[in-house]
Design a protein around this motif. Structure first.
Motif, PDB file in Angstrom:
ATOM      1  N   VAL A  28     114.322  60.804  78.334  1.00 12.93           N
ATOM      2  CA  VAL A  28     113.919  59.744  77.392  1.00 12.93           C
ATOM      3  C   VAL A  28     112.962  60.362  76.384  1.00 12.93           C
ATOM      4  N   LYS A  29     112.860  59.720  75.212  1.00 15.96           N
ATOM      5  CA  LYS A  29     112.071  60.315  74.125  1.00 15.96           C
ATOM      6  C   LYS A  29     111.175  59.250  73.509  1.00 15.96           C
ATOM      7  N   ASP A  30     109.863  59.511  73.497  1.00 15.58           N
ATOM      8  CA  ASP A  30     108.896  58.660  72.807  1.00 15.58           C
ATOM      9  C   ASP A  30     109.079  57.176  73.081  1.00 15.58           C
ATOM     10  N   MET A  62     101.894  40.250  88.072  1.00 17.72           N
ATOM     11  CA  MET A  62     100.533  40.275  88.564  1.00 17.72           C
ATOM     12  C   MET A  62      99.696  41.309  87.827  1.00 17.72           C
ATOM     13  N   VAL A  63     100.312  42.464  87.507  1.00 16.89           N
ATOM     14  CA  VAL A  63      99.550  43.489  86.790  1.00 16.89           C
ATOM     15  C   VAL A  63     100.291  43.880  85.518  1.00 16.89           C
ATOM     16  N   PRO A  64      99.535  44.126  84.439  1.00 17.83           N
ATOM     17  CA  PRO A  64     100.160  44.582  83.205  1.00 17.83           C
ATOM     18  C   PRO A  64     100.453  46.091  83.263  1.00 17.83           C
ATOM     19  N   ILE A  65     101.480  46.481  82.527  1.00 15.36           N
ATOM     20  CA  ILE A  65     101.870  47.889  82.508  1.00 15.36           C
ATOM     21  C   ILE A  65     101.950  48.334  81.057  1.00 15.36           C
ATOM     22  N   ALA A  66     101.404  49.513  80.748  1.00 20.95           N
ATOM     23  CA  ALA A  66     101.533  50.052  79.401  1.00 20.95           C
ATOM     24  C   ALA A  66     102.327  51.340  79.465  1.00 20.95           C
ATOM     25  N   ILE A  67     103.350  51.406  78.631  1.00 22.16           N
ATOM     26  CA  ILE A  67     104.148  52.634  78.569  1.00 22.16           C
ATOM     27  C   ILE A  67     103.877  53.237  77.205  1.00 22.16           C
ATOM     28  N   ASP A  68     103.285  54.418  77.236  1.00 19.36           N
ATOM     29  CA  ASP A  68     102.689  54.940  76.023  1.00 19.36           C
ATOM     30  C   ASP A  68     103.324  56.268  75.648  1.00 19.36           C
ATOM     31  N   ASN A  69     104.260  56.222  74.678  1.00 15.35           N
ATOM     32  CA  ASN A  69     104.834  57.447  74.127  1.00 15.35           C
ATOM     33  C   ASN A  69     105.402  58.399  75.166  1.00 15.35           C
TER      34      ASN A  69
END
Ligand SMILES: Nc1ncnc2c1ncn2[C@@H]1O[C@H](COP(=O)(O)OP(=O)(O)OP(=O)(O)O)[C@@H](O)[C@H]1O
Ligand SMILES: [Mg+2]
Lengths: 257, 277, 283
Positions: free
Chosen positions: A23-25, A1-8
């Motif tokens: 976790v790294k980058d 339903m919703v987009p997710i952005a995982i940014d660096n």
């Protein structure tokens, strides 16, 4: 339903012995209603990443955006099923646990009981609605946790190896159930697993993480038509390809599990 | 303290017993037998006259005194006064102890304020405060109640504090993601999650209150009370009355443990599987 | 409790606002606040003491308490009293360990021993040790013997009870594993049961000493025997020497603290915590 952005996204744990990278980058985007599986060796940071997305751990660098808005802490838009059996509230029955989220929403008792019973029926626990968690097996507790996360209808589902403790038969049933729920509700799902076949069965895309300190190593689209047949040639091919990415030696008929 | 007696009967092997009644009889006999042995030893010493009879009365004498004092209402009067003091003091400790402990667990500021005070006052044995309280608040019931409350508050505070801190992070996270606000997080998650510790604290507090009260009654010159009864009996060498008083003290201690706390625990944390039965 | 910040930060309401603060600076702030709290508490006391609302004999100024404390230390009376008290408590405590520890082990290993002692123990345990002081005074007079026996009575039960539950709670899996690796009865006892029960035994030692310390002070007060810290504070009340009383309280608290935190606390740290076996129940 919703987009997710995982940014660096980078996360470090502060331990008495010094900083440990979780976790790294890590960067990748998740489309609305996409089903993402994350696979990777133990200790690479899958649970950590999931906790960052859920908003329980603030990232040391980078950010998560859900529907364009940066994540600041937890929210009811994300339902979480943890890896840990102990996530159920021991002082509530199975029904009480599943209706918790509905109770928080202020839904009247009769209605939330109805919804919770229905969810428990879906995970095949209708006989155990009034049991306290310590009278349920590990796999049953995990199924209650899944029902609990589904009951209050969040738009994103975050699941951390939810079926790892189940026997093969029940796991197959649960996978089928999850695939159905996903098709019907179009939730965005992020699903952590060790199991390559499971990833290929469920996912639109599989994110492969490298060993500690974890980063994204490969991002593989699974284009098989649904419902998928785990015995088909294409399915097995996909599995082989994924296993190669994970560094397994794949022989003629390599699909494990 | 634990439920020693039930442990025994629970471990009874049901294997060869011919019937329920017989095995029950046998288990009663097993529990009674040690007391018979000790009783017989006591009688031998008492009758042999190694000690003067006034100092070491026979069991019949103690029993006769016990019934006489019960029949004329003296023993019940002492016991009731003691119980009232115990419950008032313990109620003070429970209310203030749980509140302070939970505050300490929830807020860093409260923790920083109370922890130094509590850690300075706690290592001093409760009874050592008695003279101070008697000087400040006078002899008598009021001081005893205050002192009992003060002393038994410490285990309650410590355990409530630890309990709140020990609430599993994963429960808090689950509840958060299901939309619990602060208030409901507290009533629905923190409180039940900390309950095993809070109950342990209350239980230890009650035990402590009970131990201290008996001594306080001896020192605070209260007009009635079991502690005063046995202390006063010493002056007139009424060893039989003293022993009768000790029997009542033991009975009350036993009842408090069995009736009050085991019931509460069985109904809550044991049912939830948070502690072993 | 977890020892990482990130996982423990959201727990307390107040710390939510400053997740970014490091553990160290938080610790420093707590220390600083503790200092402020204690100074404020001392000031409050001093203000009440100086206000003259209470008679100075009842509420001496802190400076006077400190003076008395130093004076009693220097002329040796405080040390003498402490030695008496320590002698009684150690004697009673050691007796309690010598009886409680083996009895607890025997009860856990042999059903007959358990069957005999358990009913007696459950009947005796609820009797506060102080209730026996008048009786023991009649039987043994006032003096060391009465106090030591009271201490012994108070300390034996926690020692025995913890040992008993410890040995009983040794994980049967360990026993089976050791048996499969060829351990005989003797090895099983020394190499598995005793180490396995040791968290409980150490808790028992600690609780027993705590009870012993409470008992010795109380017994000295009730059985007024001319020497000992308990007698000092009770005697000071008769003559309204509140300064002496407070000075003795400081010593009692100090000794209790040293044993509780330094001796038994570090024993626990060195063993149970290192093995990751810490227990839930607090004594
Ligand atoms: N609470 C913590 N404190 C300190 N370090 C941690 C903590 N949790 C995880 N780590 C570290 O972060 C890394 C990633 O851990 P994480 O739990 O995310 O792995 P995972 O991929 O979920 O593993 P698994 O498949 O075994 O569940 C690990 O190497 C671990 O050392
Ligand atoms: Mg994990």
């Amino acid at each position: 339903m919703v987009p997710i952005a995982i940014d660096n996204v980078t996360l470090e744990y502060d331990t008495p012995a010094g900083k440990v990278t979780g976790v790294k980058d890590v960067s990748f985007d998740i489309g609305a209603s996409e089903f993402i599986c994350i696979v990777g060796p133990s200790g690479c940071g899958k649970s950590t990443l999931l906790n960052v997305i859920a908003g329980f751990l603030p990232p040391a660098a980078g950010e998560i955006r859900i529907d364009g808005k940066a994540v600041k802490g937890h929210g009811m838009d994300r339902g979480v099923v943890f890896q840990d059996f102990a996530q159920l509230f021991p002082w509530r029955t199975a029904l009480g646990n599943v209706s918790f989220g509905l109770e928080m929403k202020g839904i009247p008792k009769a209605e939330r009981d109805k919804i919770a019973r229905e969810q428990l029926r879906l995970v095949k626990l209708e006989k155990f609605v009034d049991s306290f968690p310590h009278h349920l097996s590990g796999g049953m507790q995990q199924r209650v946790a899944i029902a609990r996360a589904l009951a209050y209808n969040p738009s994103v589902l975050l699941m951390d190896e939810p079926f790892a403790a189940l026997d093969a038969m029940t796991r197959d049933d649960m996978q089928l159930l999850l695939a159905d729920v996903w098709r019907a509700t179009r939730k965005t799902v992020i699903y952590v697993t060790h199991n390559v076949a499971e990833a290929v069965y469920l996912a639109d895309r599989v994110i492969v993480m490298s060993a500690h300190p974890g980063t994204v190593q490969a991002d593989i689209r699974i284009d098989l038509p649904r419902p998928r047949d785990p015995l088909s040639l294409e399915f097995v091919d996909c599995q082989k390809q994924l296993m190669r990415h994970l560094g397994h030696k794949v022989s003629g008929n390599g699909a494990g599990h | 303290m634990q439920d020693a007696a039930t442990t025994i009967s629970a471990r009874e092997a049901p294997g060869h017993s011919p019937g329920r009644a017989a095995s029950r009889l046998r288990s009663i006999w097993r529990n009674v037998f040690p007391f018979i042995v000790v009783g017989v030893l006591w009688e031998i010493v008492a009758i042999s006259g190694i000690f003067p009879a006034r100092l070491f009365p026979t069991i019949e004498t103690v029993a006769r005194t016990f019934f006489a004092l019960t029949a004329n209402g003296i023993l019940p009067h002492h016991a009731i006064e003691t119980l009232i003091r115990l419950l008032s003091g313990f109620a003070l400790a429970g209310v203030f102890g749980v509140t302070i402990g939970i505050l300490m667990g929830r807020s860093r500021l409260a923790e920083d304020i109370f922890l130094p005070l509590v850690s300075i006052c706690a290592p001093i044995p409760g009874l050592a405060y008695t003279p101070l309280f008697l000087l400040w608040f006078g002899l008598g019931s009021f001081s005893s109640i205050l002192l009992v409350g003060f002393v038994s508050a410490f285990p309650v505070i410590f355990n409530s504090w630890t309990g709140v801190k020990a609430v599993k992070e994963i429960w808090v996270r689950s509840a958060h993601s299901m939309g619990a606000d602060d208030r409901r997080m507290f009533t629905h998650v923190i409180l039940p999650g900390a309950l095993p510790y809070i109950l342990t604290g209350l239980r230890l507090g009650l035990a402590q209150a009970w131990r201290v009260l008996v001594a306080v009654e001896m020192l605070a010159a209260v007009p009635w009370g079991l502690g005063w009864l046995i202390f006063g009996a010493r002056k007139f060498l009424n060893t039989d009355a003293m022993l009768a008083g000790i029997v009542v003290i033991a009975l009350i201690g036993l009842l408090l443990e069995k009736l009050v706390f085991q019931k509460i625990e069985n109904y809550t944390v044991v049912r939830w599987g948070m502690v072993a039965a | 409790m977890s020892d990482t910040i990130i996982t423990s930060a959201p727990k307390t309401g107040a710390s939510k606002n400053n997740v970014s603060m490091s553990d160290q600076s938080k610790g420093r702030r707590s220390l600083w606040r503790a200092g402020v709290v204690l100074i404020i508490a001392a000031c409050c006391y001093e203000a009440v003491a100086r206000s003259g609302y209470f008679a100075p004999a009842l509420m001496p100024k802190l400076s006077l308490v400190a003076q008395t404390f130093v004076a009693m230390l220097l002329d040796g009376t405080m040390i003498e009293h402490s030695v008496f008290t320590l002698y009684r408590v150690m004697f009673g405590f050691l007796l309690a360990v010598l009886v409680g520890l083996p009895l607890g082990i025997l009860m856990a290993r042999f059903a007959a021993v358990e069957g005999f002692f358990l009913p007696l123990v459950s009947a005796l345990m609820p009797i506060p040790s102080f209730a026996l002081v008048p009786l023991f005074m009649l039987w043994f007079g006032i003096g060391n013997l009465t106090t030591i026996l009271i201490v012994f009575y108070a300390a034996t039960f926690p020692m025995m009870f913890n040992t008993w539950s410890g040995v009983r709670s040794v994980n049967p899996l360990w026993l089976r594993a050791a048996g499969a690796m060829g351990a005989d009865e003797n090895a099983l006892f020394w190499k598995v049961i005793i180490p396995g029960a040791s968290p409980f035994i150490i808790t028992g030692l600690r609780q027993a000493f705590l009870r012993a310390w409470i008992a010795v002070v109380g017994a000295e007060m009730i059985a007024a025997s001319d020497w000992g810290l308990g007698w000092v504070i009770f005697d000071a009340k008769e003559f309204l020497n509140t300064d002496v009383m407070l000075a003795a309280l400081v010593v009692i608290g100090g000794i209790g603290f040293v044993f509780e935190k330094m001796v038994f606390g570090s024993l626990e740290k060195a063993t149970i915590q290192r093995w990751g076996m810490s227990r839930v129940a607090k004594g």
